[in-house]
Design a protein around this motif. Structure first.
Motif, PDB file in Angstrom:
ATOM      1  N   PRO A 253       0.800  -1.231   0.000  1.00 57.77           N
ATOM      2  CA  PRO A 253       0.000   0.000   0.000  1.00 57.77           C
ATOM      3  C   PRO A 253       0.827   1.272   0.000  1.00 57.77           C
ATOM      4  O   PRO A 253       0.438   2.271  -0.595  1.00 57.77           O
ATOM      5  N   GLU A 254       1.991   1.246   0.648  1.00 63.28           N
ATOM      6  CA  GLU A 254       2.809   2.454   0.693  1.00 63.28           C
ATOM      7  C   GLU A 254       3.332   2.841  -0.693  1.00 63.28           C
ATOM      8  O   GLU A 254       3.640   4.006  -0.956  1.00 63.28           O
ATOM      9  N   LYS A 255       3.398   1.862  -1.612  1.00 65.54           N
ATOM     10  CA  LYS A 255       3.865   2.164  -2.969  1.00 65.54           C
ATOM     11  C   LYS A 255       2.781   2.815  -3.818  1.00 65.54           C
ATOM     12  O   LYS A 255       3.069   3.383  -4.882  1.00 65.54           O
ATOM     13  N   LEU A 256       1.541   2.700  -3.378  1.00 67.05           N
ATOM     14  CA  LEU A 256       0.428   3.279  -4.127  1.00 67.05           C
ATOM     15  C   LEU A 256       0.077   4.682  -3.656  1.00 67.05           C
ATOM     16  O   LEU A 256      -0.784   5.334  -4.246  1.00 67.05           O
ATOM     17  N   MET A 257       0.721   5.149  -2.596  1.00 72.16           N
ATOM     18  CA  MET A 257       0.382   6.446  -2.016  1.00 72.16           C
ATOM     19  C   MET A 257       1.512   7.452  -2.235  1.00 72.16           C
ATOM     20  O   MET A 257       2.690   7.100  -2.148  1.00 72.16           O
ATOM     21  N   SER A 258       1.115   8.687  -2.539  1.00 74.90           N
ATOM     22  CA  SER A 258       2.119   9.727  -2.779  1.00 74.90           C
ATOM     23  C   SER A 258       1.746  11.043  -2.106  1.00 74.90           C
ATOM     24  O   SER A 258       2.382  12.069  -2.355  1.00 74.90           O
ATOM     25  N   THR A 259       0.706  11.024  -1.271  1.00 72.28           N
ATOM     26  CA  THR A 259       0.238  12.251  -0.637  1.00 72.28           C
ATOM     27  C   THR A 259       0.276  12.121   0.881  1.00 72.28           C
ATOM     28  O   THR A 259       0.532  11.039   1.425  1.00 72.28           O
ATOM     29  N   GLY A 260      -0.016  13.228   1.537  1.00 69.47           N
ATOM     30  CA  GLY A 260      -0.133  13.217   2.987  1.00 69.47           C
ATOM     31  C   GLY A 260      -1.576  13.022   3.401  1.00 69.47           C
ATOM     32  O   GLY A 260      -2.326  12.312   2.749  1.00 69.47           O
ATOM     33  N   THR A 261      -1.963  13.695   4.469  1.00 70.76           N
ATOM     34  CA  THR A 261      -3.338  13.571   4.942  1.00 70.76           C
ATOM     35  C   THR A 261      -4.004  14.942   4.929  1.00 70.76           C
ATOM     36  O   THR A 261      -3.444  15.915   4.413  1.00 70.76           O
ATOM     37  N   SER A 262      -5.205  15.013   5.471  1.00 68.67           N
ATOM     38  CA  SER A 262      -6.027  16.217   5.355  1.00 68.67           C
ATOM     39  C   SER A 262      -5.866  17.139   6.558  1.00 68.67           C
ATOM     40  O   SER A 262      -5.309  16.766   7.594  1.00 68.67           O
ATOM     41  N   SER A 263      -6.420  18.340   6.427  1.00 65.77           N
ATOM     42  CA  SER A 263      -6.429  19.296   7.538  1.00 65.77           C
ATOM     43  C   SER A 263      -7.202  18.739   8.724  1.00 65.77           C
ATOM     44  O   SER A 263      -6.813  18.945   9.886  1.00 65.77           O
ATOM     45  N   ALA A 264      -8.286  18.029   8.452  1.00 63.82           N
ATOM     46  CA  ALA A 264      -9.075  17.435   9.538  1.00 63.82           C
ATOM     47  C   ALA A 264      -8.250  16.419  10.315  1.00 63.82           C
ATOM     48  O   ALA A 264      -8.260  16.393  11.552  1.00 63.82           O
ATOM     49  N   ASP A 265      -7.519  15.568   9.591  1.00 63.36           N
ATOM     50  CA  ASP A 265      -6.663  14.580  10.239  1.00 63.36           C
ATOM     51  C   ASP A 265      -5.556  15.259  11.044  1.00 63.36           C
ATOM     52  O   ASP A 265      -5.217  14.825  12.150  1.00 63.36           O
ATOM     53  N   TYR A 266      -4.998  16.304  10.475  1.00 61.71           N
ATOM     54  CA  TYR A 266      -3.912  17.005  11.163  1.00 61.71           C
ATOM     55  C   TYR A 266      -4.388  17.563  12.502  1.00 61.71           C
ATOM     56  O   TYR A 266      -3.723  17.378  13.532  1.00 61.71           O
ATOM     57  N   ALA A 267      -5.530  18.235  12.494  1.00 61.25           N
ATOM     58  CA  ALA A 267      -6.050  18.803  13.737  1.00 61.25           C
ATOM     59  C   ALA A 267      -6.307  17.711  14.766  1.00 61.25           C
ATOM     60  O   ALA A 267      -6.040  17.880  15.963  1.00 61.25           O
ATOM     61  N   SER A 268      -6.812  16.574  14.293  1.00 65.85           N
ATOM     62  CA  SER A 268      -7.074  15.453  15.194  1.00 65.85           C
ATOM     63  C   SER A 268      -5.777  14.888  15.763  1.00 65.85           C
ATOM     64  O   SER A 268      -5.673  14.606  16.966  1.00 65.85           O
ATOM     65  N   GLN A 269      -4.759  14.724  14.901  1.00 66.61           N
ATOM     66  CA  GLN A 269      -3.465  14.199  15.342  1.00 66.61           C
ATOM     67  C   GLN A 269      -2.820  15.094  16.401  1.00 66.61           C
ATOM     68  O   GLN A 269      -2.139  14.600  17.309  1.00 66.61           O
ATOM     69  N   GLN A 270      -3.051  16.395  16.286  1.00 70.07           N
ATOM     70  CA  GLN A 270      -2.466  17.331  17.242  1.00 70.07           C
ATOM     71  C   GLN A 270      -3.243  17.375  18.550  1.00 70.07           C
ATOM     72  O   GLN A 270      -2.837  18.053  19.496  1.00 70.07           O
ATOM     73  N   GLY A 271      -4.374  16.672  18.595  1.00 73.53           N
ATOM     74  CA  GLY A 271      -5.165  16.617  19.819  1.00 73.53           C
ATOM     75  C   GLY A 271      -6.091  17.798  20.023  1.00 73.53           C
ATOM     76  O   GLY A 271      -6.594  18.010  21.137  1.00 73.53           O
ATOM     77  N   TYR A 272      -6.353  18.562  18.948  1.00 75.79           N
ATOM     78  CA  TYR A 272      -7.232  19.718  19.082  1.00 75.79           C
ATOM     79  C   TYR A 272      -8.694  19.278  19.021  1.00 75.79           C
ATOM     80  O   TYR A 272      -9.042  18.322  18.315  1.00 75.79           O
ATOM     81  N   ASP A 273      -9.529  19.983  19.748  1.00 77.80           N
ATOM     82  CA  ASP A 273     -10.965  19.680  19.759  1.00 77.80           C
ATOM     83  C   ASP A 273     -11.629  20.392  18.583  1.00 77.80           C
ATOM     84  O   ASP A 273     -12.401  21.324  18.744  1.00 77.80           O
ATOM     85  N   THR A 274     -11.294  19.937  17.375  1.00 78.10           N
ATOM     86  CA  THR A 274     -11.743  20.579  16.143  1.00 78.10           C
ATOM     87  C   THR A 274     -12.752  19.693  15.419  1.00 78.10           C
ATOM     88  O   THR A 274     -12.485  18.503  15.195  1.00 78.10           O
ATOM     89  N   THR A 275     -13.868  20.268  15.063  1.00 77.87           N
ATOM     90  CA  THR A 275     -14.841  19.598  14.205  1.00 77.87           C
ATOM     91  C   THR A 275     -14.742  20.211  12.815  1.00 77.87           C
ATOM     92  O   THR A 275     -14.839  21.432  12.658  1.00 77.87           O
TER      93      THR A 275
END
Length: 460
Positions: A253-275
């Motif tokens: 699967p890692e060979k089929l991907m060339s992008t990162g993730t979304s703004s929503a995922d980023y906010a979640s990863q940082q632990g922010y209470d963002t909807t």
């Protein structure tokens, strides 16, 4: 709150065209000058080409909200929403108090890409004119899918400057509400949300019904998503994509991907209470998109045929592109989108088809809305690939290449133009579309956002 929302919706201007980047910048500066002490404008970052990314800060509410337009630069609907909403906030103190947010508004986060779409912004808004002047960057250069991402055997950690701009702003303000403003080409209204809020579903449906824009009843954007409710989905994540590739693919699967993730995922990863909310709306309406009429073939047959149409077109474009690939310069954004994913496009096609063949959800008789999505929408989608090939050639021809290179580029350009014209004629004839007024699309997108923002303030 309902009265404030309705007044906000009722006052949306009857926009007839989209703003250029220069017009957006000028209007934002003018608004800040007109309302000192209420509206602040600051440079949140710079684009890859060095264009300032301006952010408007409006109000002094108890929580922060971030809204950004043109995360995909062929989707300027959100920029028009922010053009209207920023002035409405500046002019109306009661509205600012009722909403009780400090608003951070970026009209276009992908300024460079937005400028490459300006050829269709002033109209006419037809299928042919839109697709012929279309641009969308390759996945690894899309602002919204460029946030750092690490999962299992895959790591992406090279965000582009526009994404870094958003990262810094998200980290600074930790928004309670975030609205990534997208829109689609064909279809109906559908939503993505990072949390399930059933109390809002009927209000969402009512918002689009009031503007006579149907729900999207065709196929979801990806196979592997389970809706919260009809036309309302959980936010797509890069983890979902990885897991899907891992389960269904024969390539790591890692060979089929060339992008990162979304703004929503980023906010979640940082632990922010963002909807985070996304409201997808089409430029073009076609009656079949809302039809539940049953066809005399299965959803599986329609889905496989649709994939075949797009796959065959991709092969035809690739055959032309391969003849000029050695002439493509590193700054050719059009060519990047054409070539993006070619290395594994046969695997992607096989994987999708295998999923469709095995998933029992495709056993059912096909609804006309699903048939339209699978068999008719490709007549529009194939145009986008040909346009990018044509514009890739134009980009190189503008650099005054050698006679031999110019001859090859011009030949492929002319072949592309011929193929585009032939397919555009078919699409214009067979897709019985209407152009949805801009103000109606803004109304649905804005009301949906206000419903979520208000809900979050009342359910802290």
């Amino acid at each position: 709150m309902a009265d404030f929302i309705q007044k906000l919706i009722d006052n949306i201007p009857d926009y007839q065209q989209f703003l250029t980047v220069d017009e957006m910048d000028e209007n934002s500066k003018r608004l800040a000058a007109e309302f000192p002490g209420i509206v602040e404008i600051f440079e949140a970052g710079k684009s890859r080409k060095g264009h300032p990314i301006y952010c408007l800060k409006i109000g002094q509410g108890s929580r922060n909200a971030l809204m950004f337009g043109c995360p995909h630069p062929n989707e300027p609907m959100g920029a028009m929403l922010l053009e209207y909403f920023s002035r409405a906030l500046a002019e109306n103190e009661d509205l600012r108090k009722e909403l009780d947010y400090t608003w951070y508004l970026i009209k276009s986060i992908d300024l460079d890409g937005t400028q490459l779409n300006e050829g269709w912004f002033k109209g006419p808004i037809t299928l042919t004119n839109f697709t012929r002047h279309y641009f969308r960057p390759a996945g690894y250069e899309q602002v919204e899918w460029n946030f750092p991402f690490h999962y299992k055997n895959y790591t992406y950690d090279t965000p582009i400057p526009e994404t870094v701009c958003l990262m810094n702003l998200i980290d600074k303000i930790q928004p309670q509400f975030m609205y990534s403003l997208h829109n689609a080409g064909f279809g109906g209204t559908y939503w993505y949300l990072t949390r399930e809020i059933p109390e809002l579903w009927d209000k969402f449906y009512a918002a689009t019904a009031k503007q006579n824009i149907p729900l999207h009843l065709g196929e979801p954007e990806v196979n592997y998503i389970t809706p919260f409710s009809q036309a309302i989905y959980p936010m797509i994540s890069s983890k979902d994509t990885y897991d899907y590739n891992e389960k269904c693919g024969t390539v790591a699967p890692e060979k089929l991907m060339s992008t990162g993730t979304s703004s929503a995922d980023y906010a979640s990863q940082q632990g922010y209470d963002t909807t985070t909310l996304v409201t997808e709306l089409p430029y073009f309406y076609e009656p079949r998109i809302q039809s539940d009429k049953l066809m005399d073939f299965s959803r599986r047959e329609a889905a496989l045929k649709g994939r075949e149409i797009l796959h065959e077109n991709r092969k035809a474009v690739k055959a032309r592109y391969d003849q000029i690939a050695d002439l493509i310069s590193s700054d050719n954004s059009f060519a990047k989108m054409v070539s993006n994913g070619y290395e594994h496009f046969e695997e992607d096609y096989r994987q999708e088809c295998d999923f469709i063949r095995q998933d029992p959800n495709y056993d059912d008789p096909c609804k006309e809305s699903e048939a339209f999505d699978n068999l008719e929408i490709p007549k529009y989608r194939v145009l986008l690939q040909w346009t990018l090939l044509i514009r890739a050639c134009e980009h190189e021809l503008a650099k005054n290449p050698s006679p031999e290179a110019a001859e090859r580029l011009q030949r492929i350009h002319d072949e592309g133009e011929k193929e585009f014209a032939k397919r555009a004629e078919i699409a214009e004839k067979e897709l019985h579309y209407q152009v949805i007024p801009i103000r109606k699309l803004i109304a649905v997108q804005l009301e949906s956002g206000m419903l979520v923002a208000d809900y979050l303030q009342k359910h802290r």
